[in-house]
Design a protein around this motif. Structure first.
Motif, PDB file in Angstrom:
ATOM      1  N   ARG A  36      83.854  37.564  54.016  1.00  0.00           N
ATOM      2  CA  ARG A  36      84.716  38.810  55.022  1.00  0.00           C
ATOM      3  C   ARG A  36      84.834  39.647  54.682  1.00  0.00           C
ATOM      4  NH1 ARG A  36      89.862  35.718  57.514  1.00  0.00           N
ATOM      5  NH2 ARG A  36      91.131  37.639  58.432  1.00  0.00           N
ATOM      6  N   TYR A  37      85.001  40.307  53.594  1.00  0.00           N
ATOM      7  CA  TYR A  37      85.376  41.934  53.833  1.00  0.00           C
ATOM      8  C   TYR A  37      83.952  42.432  53.648  1.00  0.00           C
ATOM      9  CZ  TYR A  37      90.456  39.367  54.088  1.00  0.00           C
ATOM     10  OH  TYR A  37      91.382  39.781  54.200  1.00  0.00           O
ATOM     11  N   GLY A  59      84.511  47.351  50.173  1.00  0.00           N
ATOM     12  CA  GLY A  59      84.768  46.645  51.843  1.00  0.00           C
ATOM     13  C   GLY A  59      84.872  46.750  52.997  1.00  0.00           C
ATOM     14  N   PHE A  61      87.395  46.999  56.053  1.00  0.00           N
ATOM     15  CA  PHE A  61      88.867  46.015  57.215  1.00  0.00           C
ATOM     16  C   PHE A  61      89.064  46.977  58.864  1.00  0.00           C
ATOM     17  CE2 PHE A  61      93.334  45.681  57.663  1.00  0.00           C
ATOM     18  CZ  PHE A  61      93.216  44.179  58.264  1.00  0.00           C
ATOM     19  N   PHE A  90      95.670  45.144  55.007  1.00  0.00           N
ATOM     20  CA  PHE A  90      94.654  44.964  54.077  1.00  0.00           C
ATOM     21  C   PHE A  90      95.109  43.753  53.321  1.00  0.00           C
ATOM     22  CE2 PHE A  90      91.544  44.703  50.813  1.00  0.00           C
ATOM     23  CZ  PHE A  90      90.695  43.963  51.172  1.00  0.00           C
ATOM     24  N   VAL A  94      94.325  39.570  53.608  1.00  0.00           N
ATOM     25  CA  VAL A  94      94.163  39.010  52.456  1.00  0.00           C
ATOM     26  C   VAL A  94      94.645  38.158  52.439  1.00  0.00           C
ATOM     27  CG1 VAL A  94      93.317  38.773  49.830  1.00  0.00           C
ATOM     28  CG2 VAL A  94      92.497  41.108  51.724  1.00  0.00           C
TER      29      VAL A  94
END
Length: 216
Positions: A36-37, A59, A61, A90, A94
């Motif tokens: 995802r990230y 990562g 975002f 973020f 999450v």
């Protein structure tokens, strides 16, 4: 005043999680989180997934890098070269994703559960350290003493200051000090400053703007 760069920002948030459906299978959960990230650094073994903390690095975002995401038994730490608003967003993302995709619920554990650390580089046409001029006589004593003891001619002036809380009187999370100093390695005349504060970035800049008005 001009913001040159967010040198570093950090968010620590304390909480526990629960999963009523049963124990989370960490290899699958970690792989989904990395996908995802797009974390370039991530746990690669069951030993890594059992460590304290569980570490993820670099990562992405909202088109910005998340430098560190560390999971502890009692919360998380997030760091990036971005404003703290991004770290807040973020973490919210999450937690929402973990709830929907993994069945994890956040359990609040502390009345003071979140703390920030903001490091910025700024430029001003004013001398932020004008408020320290009453200390110039002390700086001249250092200049004179240095010349006397070593014949070294170097004019000393105040280059920064720090405000701090007494950590011995504070339980739990400890706030970082507030600091302002000239950026090392840059000519003083360039008026570049580094500042640290235990605040969200936008509130940090409000303090610095107030300091700038005091420097007229």
């Amino acid at each position: 005043m001009e913001l040159i760069a967010v040198e570093q920002s950090r968010l620590v948030s304390l909480f526990l999680t629960r999963r009523l459906a049963g124990q989370l299978y960490m290899p699958t959960a970690s792989a989904a989180f990395v996908e995802r990230y797009r974390f370039a650094q991530h746990p690669s073994s069951i030993e890594d997934l059992s460590a304290e903390p569980i570490r993820f690095g670099h990562g992405i975002f909202r088109d910005a890098a998340i430098g560190e995401f560390n999971i502890y038994s009692d919360g998380v730490m997030i760091a990036s070269h971005s404003p703290t608003d991004l770290l807040d967003a973020f973490l919210a993302d999450v937690l929402d994703w973990a709830n929907v995709s993994l069945g994890l619920d956040r359990i609040e554990t502390h009345s003071i559960s979140r703390i920030y650390e903001s490091h910025v580089c700024i430029h001003s046409n004013r001398d932020f350290l004008k408020v320290l001029r009453p200390l110039e006589d002390l700086a001249k004593l250092v200049t004179t003493g240095l010349k006397k003891c070593s014949k070294f001619q170097a004019d000393f002036i105040p280059v920064g200051f720090t405000f701090a809380a007494d950590h011995t009187s504070i339980a739990g999370l400890k706030p970082a000090p507030f600091k302002l100093e000239r950026r090392p390695g840059v000519e003083f005349s360039r008026q570049l400053f580094i500042s640290t504060a235990p605040l969200p970035t936008k509130d940090h800049l409000v303090v610095l703007q107030r300091l700038e008005t005091m420097s007229t």
